[in-house]
Design an enzyme around this catalytic site. Sequence first.
Site, short mmCIF file in Angstrom:
data_model
loop_
_atom_site.label_atom_id
_atom_site.label_comp_id
_atom_site.label_asym_id
_atom_site.label_seq_id
_atom_site.Cartn_x
_atom_site.Cartn_y
_atom_site.Cartn_z
N ARG A 1 0.79 -1.12 -0.08
CA ARG A 1 -0.15 -0.13 -0.08
C ARG A 1 0.92 1.36 -0.14
O ARG A 1 0.37 2.23 -0.76
CB ARG A 1 -1.03 0.09 1.08
CG ARG A 1 -0.28 -0.05 2.65
CD ARG A 1 -1.19 -0.02 3.78
NE ARG A 1 -0.38 -0.11 5.07
CZ ARG A 1 -0.73 0.37 6.19
NH1 ARG A 1 -1.59 1.58 6.31
NH2 ARG A 1 -0.12 0.02 7.28
N GLU B 1 -18.77 4.14 0.25
CA GLU B 1 -17.96 3.49 -0.73
C GLU B 1 -18.71 3.41 -1.88
O GLU B 1 -18.38 3.36 -3.04
CB GLU B 1 -17.60 2.16 -0.13
CG GLU B 1 -16.34 1.97 1.07
CD GLU B 1 -17.23 2.15 2.41
OE1 GLU B 1 -18.22 2.54 2.47
OE2 GLU B 1 -16.48 2.71 3.16
N PHE C 1 -14.08 -3.51 2.35
CA PHE C 1 -15.19 -2.77 2.32
C PHE C 1 -15.69 -2.10 0.87
O PHE C 1 -16.55 -2.07 0.43
CB PHE C 1 -14.88 -1.13 2.92
CG PHE C 1 -14.47 -1.47 4.48
CD1 PHE C 1 -15.30 -2.41 5.30
CD2 PHE C 1 -13.48 -0.79 5.01
CE1 PHE C 1 -14.94 -2.83 6.68
CE2 PHE C 1 -13.05 -1.04 6.35
CZ PHE C 1 -13.88 -1.80 7.20
N HIS D 1 -5.20 -3.64 2.60
CA HIS D 1 -5.43 -4.53 4.06
C HIS D 1 -5.87 -5.76 3.55
O HIS D 1 -7.33 -5.97 4.03
CB HIS D 1 -6.48 -3.67 4.88
CG HIS D 1 -6.03 -2.49 5.64
ND1 HIS D 1 -5.24 -1.29 4.66
CD2 HIS D 1 -5.50 -2.13 6.81
CE1 HIS D 1 -4.74 -0.55 5.58
NE2 HIS D 1 -4.83 -0.70 6.88
N ASP E 1 -7.14 -6.07 13.87
CA ASP E 1 -8.64 -5.38 14.06
C ASP E 1 -9.64 -6.42 13.82
O ASP E 1 -10.81 -6.32 13.90
CB ASP E 1 -8.58 -4.28 12.80
CG ASP E 1 -8.21 -2.96 13.09
OD1 ASP E 1 -8.31 -2.48 14.37
OD2 ASP E 1 -7.73 -2.41 12.39
N GLN F 1 -12.44 -6.29 9.32
CA GLN F 1 -11.59 -5.38 8.46
C GLN F 1 -10.67 -6.39 7.45
O GLN F 1 -9.81 -5.75 6.77
CB GLN F 1 -10.60 -4.51 9.39
CG GLN F 1 -11.22 -4.05 10.68
CD GLN F 1 -12.30 -2.95 10.39
OE1 GLN F 1 -11.91 -1.94 9.75
NE2 GLN F 1 -13.48 -3.10 10.83
N ARG G 1 -1.52 -4.51 4.19
CA ARG G 1 -1.19 -3.38 5.01
C ARG G 1 0.14 -3.60 5.55
O ARG G 1 1.08 -2.70 5.84
CB ARG G 1 -2.17 -3.73 6.15
CG ARG G 1 -1.73 -3.04 7.51
CD ARG G 1 -3.01 -3.30 8.35
NE ARG G 1 -2.77 -2.50 9.73
CZ ARG G 1 -1.62 -2.95 10.62
NH1 ARG G 1 -1.06 -4.00 10.48
NH2 ARG G 1 -1.42 -2.15 11.68
#
Lengths: 310, 286
Positions: free
Chosen positions: A8, A56, A81, A106, A114, A118, A164
């Site tokens: 990322r 989103e 997401f 992620h 998390d 997530q 991530r």
Amino acid sequence: MSVKKATRQAFGEALVRLGEERQDIVVLDADLAKSTKSELFGKKFPERFFEMGIQEANMLGTAAGLALCGKVPFACSFACFITGRYDQIRISVAYSEANVRIVGTHAGIAVGDDGYSQQGLEDIALMRALPTMAVIQPADDVETEAVVRYLADHEGPAYLRLTRQNVDRIHSEDYVFRFGRIETLRDGKDAVIFATGAQVAESLRAAEALAAEGISVRVVNVATLKPLDVEGVVEAARACGGKVITAEDHSVIGGLGSAVAECLAEHFPSRMLRIGVPDVFGESGSPADLYRKYGLDAEGIAKKVREFLR
Amino acid sequence: MHPVSPGTPRADEATVRRLEEIARRLRVDIVEMLAKAGSGHPGGSLSAIDMVVALYFQVLRHDPQNPGRPDRDRFVLSKGHGVPAVYACMAEAGYVSREELSTLRRLGSRLQGHPVSSFVLAPGVEACTGSLGQGLSVAQGMAIASKLDGEPFRVYCLLGDGEMQEGQVWEALMSAPKYRLDNLVAILDYNKAQIDGFVKDVMDIEPLREKLESFNWHVVTIDGHDIGAFLRAMEEAQATKGRPTFVIANTVKGKGVSFMEGVVDWHGVAPNAEQAARAIEELKRS
């Protein structure tokens, strides 16, 4: 293997360089710009960066509209997401032939602490099922830069999957990304591991450990998950006696393991082992502990390959 | 651009009469198309046709001789099931032949049951729609693209009242004012009915004007079958700076065919041959 970087981070840096060269690059994020690293672009080019808030679905539709008017939008959020807004990706993006680059960071259980909500664990399966959608997961920072550059001119919608966590650099600086082609990173003849994303470096380490025991394992990087390099996969399986392992930080349902199995079942039936997250929800924990638990690190992969070849 | 549309919302009497005459003929085309297809959505096509005609033949700058030109105005049909109204206009404007209208919903036809954007860049089929609630976001992206390029075109989006129940519509309603998209016009075909019943019973969207104003849109309420009023609303939208305009157009489901008007069941059922003949006779008499 001295450089370590999250893909990322490499994405965010590559986007800035691309934005300098190309006025048609626009970037959208849904309140995760700090995490997806799209904020690097946003700081440099605020007039071409759109903070959409936690919307989103609206972000994907907006990106589609931008693409239909000639812009090259990168729409960013966490993998779970953004691919969770499937209907918008299905109709506003893919069916509309909008050249949106959907960026999911992620990826996988390595999100860690998390927990499951997530962790993108089904995103490859979802994106792979959509006609015309390209699905790409680079293995390190060098490949990420090359893929981002490639995506500036790719025709059609594409999903880019990023980590991530830091991953080892495995490519030299002069690496050339070839869309739709697998990449053999290590030769071998007893079995082949097809790996993607963070599992590429882990598989290389596993192969090294196995070599010390006299087991010769080929390691192949599958950065383009769709369209799959059918010819390349079949050739590698044949060269390794039809003993095939896949390794990915994704559900074993619908991801790389499924893609390779679908391909080989039709073209070169092989003995197969799919290493990935089994058909369970993810959980909290450190990335290292989670990789140990699910056998996604080098030791886990080596152990499973050993058992598979016994 | 091509004389099919002057590309201005001027509302003089001759213009209104010309558009009313086109709408009257295209209502017949809609009924014939749906009867031939044996399925489709007459209610929401007939409630929208007056406004779609006014957009197509007066307001929008577009050119059937040169469909892809980048400075054309964009029109997104968010209520994709109303696409027969757009197909009728496309044939009238010359984007497709009149004969092609009879292929609607058939295997191999370019005229799919809901809009697809791949075959010709004509107003109303600029994006794929049909999964409700998505069009306004796409239109917003187009309006932002226009702003980035120095505003060569304006963007129009026609929504259905049922889809106002979708959360994504309210996301777009929240975001368009943030980006000060005064080149974006949302139009609501408020015909009061959806598949399962009347909107007020299924999931009421009222008080609508108050909601939209509190979201910082410029709101205009009109009779959606009064073409003069519609053109004046478009004029008002063009003159409104700094924020987008939302036109609440009160309409009648199935408008123009007496036995369809205001009847929920005509949302998604095509007329049979006898019903179509009766409808067409009525429309030709009017």
